[in-house]
Design a protein around this motif. Structure first.
Motif, PDB file in Angstrom:
ATOM      1  N   SER A  15       0.814  -1.217   0.000  1.00  0.00           N
ATOM      2  CA  SER A  15       0.000   0.000   0.000  1.00  0.00           C
ATOM      3  C   SER A  15       0.850   1.271   0.000  1.00  0.00           C
ATOM      4  CB  SER A  15      -0.980  -0.003   1.171  1.00  0.00           C
ATOM      5  OG  SER A  15      -0.295  -0.067   2.400  1.00  0.00           O
ATOM      6  N   SER A  16       1.863   1.347   0.844  1.00  0.00           N
ATOM      7  CA  SER A  16       2.691   2.561   0.865  1.00  0.00           C
ATOM      8  C   SER A  16       3.536   2.666  -0.399  1.00  0.00           C
ATOM      9  CB  SER A  16       3.566   2.614   2.115  1.00  0.00           C
ATOM     10  OG  SER A  16       4.416   1.498   2.172  1.00  0.00           O
ATOM     11  N   ASN A  91       9.664  -1.829   6.821  1.00  0.00           N
ATOM     12  CA  ASN A  91       8.850  -1.199   5.770  1.00  0.00           C
ATOM     13  C   ASN A  91       9.335   0.206   5.423  1.00  0.00           C
ATOM     14  OD1 ASN A  91       7.143  -3.346   5.175  1.00  0.00           O
ATOM     15  ND2 ASN A  91       5.734  -2.804   6.815  1.00  0.00           N
ATOM     16  N   GLU A  92       9.822   0.946   6.405  1.00  0.00           N
ATOM     17  CA  GLU A  92      10.369   2.276   6.110  1.00  0.00           C
ATOM     18  C   GLU A  92      11.607   2.156   5.226  1.00  0.00           C
ATOM     19  OE1 GLU A  92       9.042   4.881  10.008  1.00  0.00           O
ATOM     20  OE2 GLU A  92      10.789   3.565  10.178  1.00  0.00           O
ATOM     21  N   GLU A  93      12.501   1.235   5.553  1.00  0.00           N
ATOM     22  CA  GLU A  93      13.707   1.044   4.739  1.00  0.00           C
ATOM     23  C   GLU A  93      13.346   0.549   3.351  1.00  0.00           C
ATOM     24  OE1 GLU A  93      17.612   1.203   3.554  1.00  0.00           O
ATOM     25  OE2 GLU A  93      16.722   2.067   5.353  1.00  0.00           O
ATOM     26  N   LEU A  94      12.395  -0.356   3.267  1.00  0.00           N
ATOM     27  CA  LEU A  94      11.947  -0.847   1.962  1.00  0.00           C
ATOM     28  C   LEU A  94      11.418   0.318   1.124  1.00  0.00           C
ATOM     29  CD1 LEU A  94      11.430  -3.382   0.186  1.00  0.00           C
ATOM     30  CD2 LEU A  94       9.135  -3.440   1.175  1.00  0.00           C
ATOM     31  N   SER A  95      10.652   1.200   1.737  1.00  0.00           N
ATOM     32  CA  SER A  95      10.121   2.375   1.027  1.00  0.00           C
ATOM     33  C   SER A  95      11.238   3.288   0.544  1.00  0.00           C
ATOM     34  CB  SER A  95       9.162   3.152   1.932  1.00  0.00           C
ATOM     35  OG  SER A  95       8.009   2.405   2.198  1.00  0.00           O
ATOM     36  N   LEU A  96      12.261   3.474   1.371  1.00  0.00           N
ATOM     37  CA  LEU A  96      13.392   4.328   0.973  1.00  0.00           C
ATOM     38  C   LEU A  96      14.106   3.743  -0.246  1.00  0.00           C
ATOM     39  CD1 LEU A  96      14.865   5.194   4.488  1.00  0.00           C
ATOM     40  CD2 LEU A  96      13.646   6.756   2.946  1.00  0.00           C
ATOM     41  N   LEU A  97      14.362   2.458  -0.219  1.00  0.00           N
ATOM     42  CA  LEU A  97      15.042   1.821  -1.350  1.00  0.00           C
ATOM     43  C   LEU A  97      14.149   1.801  -2.587  1.00  0.00           C
ATOM     44  CD1 LEU A  97      16.937  -1.099   0.406  1.00  0.00           C
ATOM     45  CD2 LEU A  97      17.816   1.129  -0.314  1.00  0.00           C
ATOM     46  N   PHE A  98      12.852   1.637  -2.384  1.00  0.00           N
ATOM     47  CA  PHE A  98      11.905   1.677  -3.496  1.00  0.00           C
ATOM     48  C   PHE A  98      11.925   3.054  -4.163  1.00  0.00           C
ATOM     49  CE2 PHE A  98       7.637   2.345  -5.265  1.00  0.00           C
ATOM     50  CZ  PHE A  98       7.574   1.266  -6.142  1.00  0.00           C
ATOM     51  N   ILE A  99      11.930   4.116  -3.371  1.00  0.00           N
ATOM     52  CA  ILE A  99      12.018   5.476  -3.921  1.00  0.00           C
ATOM     53  C   ILE A  99      13.277   5.616  -4.762  1.00  0.00           C
ATOM     54  CG2 ILE A  99      12.506   7.888  -3.282  1.00  0.00           C
ATOM     55  CD1 ILE A  99      10.504   7.505  -0.947  1.00  0.00           C
ATOM     56  N   HIS A 100      14.391   5.187  -4.213  1.00  0.00           N
ATOM     57  CA  HIS A 100      15.662   5.306  -4.941  1.00  0.00           C
ATOM     58  C   HIS A 100      15.600   4.563  -6.278  1.00  0.00           C
ATOM     59  CE1 HIS A 100      19.966   6.125  -5.194  1.00  0.00           C
ATOM     60  NE2 HIS A 100      20.062   4.928  -5.740  1.00  0.00           N
ATOM     61  N   GLY A 101      15.116   3.322  -6.238  1.00  0.00           N
ATOM     62  CA  GLY A 101      15.021   2.527  -7.455  1.00  0.00           C
ATOM     63  C   GLY A 101      14.019   3.079  -8.450  1.00  0.00           C
ATOM     64  N   ASN A 126      10.176  13.444   2.553  1.00  0.00           N
ATOM     65  CA  ASN A 126       9.420  14.389   3.384  1.00  0.00           C
ATOM     66  C   ASN A 126       7.918  14.227   3.183  1.00  0.00           C
ATOM     67  OD1 ASN A 126      11.696  15.540   4.589  1.00  0.00           O
ATOM     68  ND2 ASN A 126      11.945  17.013   2.932  1.00  0.00           N
ATOM     69  N   LYS A 127       7.488  14.083   1.943  1.00  0.00           N
ATOM     70  CA  LYS A 127       6.057  13.959   1.643  1.00  0.00           C
ATOM     71  C   LYS A 127       5.442  12.733   2.308  1.00  0.00           C
ATOM     72  CE  LYS A 127       2.618  13.778  -1.907  1.00  0.00           C
ATOM     73  NZ  LYS A 127       2.076  14.801  -2.705  1.00  0.00           N
ATOM     74  N   PHE A 128       6.178  11.619   2.309  1.00  0.00           N
ATOM     75  CA  PHE A 128       5.658  10.376   2.860  1.00  0.00           C
ATOM     76  C   PHE A 128       6.131  10.132   4.294  1.00  0.00           C
ATOM     77  CE2 PHE A 128       5.072   9.867  -1.682  1.00  0.00           C
ATOM     78  CZ  PHE A 128       3.763   9.412  -1.721  1.00  0.00           C
ATOM     79  N   ASN A 129       6.715  11.168   4.891  1.00  0.00           N
ATOM     80  CA  ASN A 129       7.112  11.140   6.298  1.00  0.00           C
ATOM     81  C   ASN A 129       7.990   9.928   6.629  1.00  0.00           C
ATOM     82  OD1 ASN A 129       7.176  12.346   8.815  1.00  0.00           O
ATOM     83  ND2 ASN A 129       5.454  11.153   9.571  1.00  0.00           N
ATOM     84  N   LEU A 130       9.002   9.726   5.797  1.00  0.00           N
ATOM     85  CA  LEU A 130       9.933   8.613   5.988  1.00  0.00           C
ATOM     86  C   LEU A 130      11.193   9.099   6.698  1.00  0.00           C
ATOM     87  CD1 LEU A 130       9.481   6.997   2.482  1.00  0.00           C
ATOM     88  CD2 LEU A 130       8.808   5.982   4.665  1.00  0.00           C
ATOM     89  N   PRO A 131      11.942   8.177   7.294  1.00  0.00           N
ATOM     90  CA  PRO A 131      13.192   8.570   7.964  1.00  0.00           C
ATOM     91  C   PRO A 131      14.170   9.216   6.989  1.00  0.00           C
ATOM     92  CG  PRO A 131      12.603   6.301   8.497  1.00  0.00           C
ATOM     93  CD  PRO A 131      11.670   6.755   7.415  1.00  0.00           C
TER      94      PRO A 131
END
Length: 139
Positions: A15-16, A91-101, A126-131
Motif C-alpha cells: 500500500s505505501s 517497511n520504512e527502509e523498503l520504502s526508501l530503497l523503493f524510492i531510490h530505485g 518528506n512527503k511520505f514522512n519517511l526517515p
C-alpha cells in the motif's frame, strides 16, 4: 500498479509503495524482492560488479503505451541491515530503497546529474514522512 515477485519469507505491504509509485508514474512496475545471493548475480550479470547491493533498477529501453516502467529489485538482507543500523522499520527502509530505485526507473541518475535525484528523493521522503537516513547516507 506494482506486480510483485517475492522470493523471500517477508510479508510485503504494497500500500505505501503503491502510493509512492502513483506520485511519480502511472505505469506498472515489477518489484522483485530477493536476498543478497540473487541480487549479487544480477549485479554481476548486468553491471559487471560481483557484489551484493541494496537495490537495482531495470528501466525498459523504450517507452510505449501500456508498457511497464521496468523492474526494481530489492535485497531484504540490506533492508534488514539498514533498518537496524538506522533505527527504523523494515517497511520504512523498503520504502526508501523503493524510492531510490523508482527514480532510476523514470530517468533520474545521481551518478551523472546535478543533484536532481537527491532533491527528488528528499522531496518524497518528506512527503511520505519517511526517515531521513537515505538523505544522510547519500549526501
Amino acid at each position: 500498479m506494482i506486480d510483485i515477485e517475492n522470493n523471500t519469507s517477508f510479508e510485503i505491504d504494497l500500500s505505501s509503495l503503491e502510493s509512492i509509485a502513483n506520485e511519480l508514474t502511472s505505469k506498472d512496475i515489477e518489484l522483485i524482492i530477493t536476498q543478497n545471493d540473487e541480487i549479487q548475480e544480477l549485479n554481476k550479470e548486468h553491471r559487471n560488479i560481483d557484489k551484493a547491493t541494496d537495490v537495482l533498477s531495470f528501466p525498459l529501453e523504450f517507452d510505449m503505451p501500456n508498457m511497464p516502467a521496468g523492474s526494481i529489485v530489492i535485497s531484504t538482507d540490506f533492508v534488514e541491515e539498514k533498518a537496524k543500523e538506522y533505527g527504523h522499520t523494515f517497511n520504512e527502509e523498503l520504502s526508501l530503497l523503493f524510492i531510490h530505485g523508482l527514480l532510476h526507473l523514470i530517468g533520474f541518475d545521481h551518478e551523472v546529474d546535478n543533484g536532481e535525484h537527491r532533491d527528488k528523493e528528499e522531496e518524497l521522503i518528506n512527503k511520505f514522512n519517511l526517515p531521513k537516513s537515505l538523505i544522510i547516507r547519500n549526501s
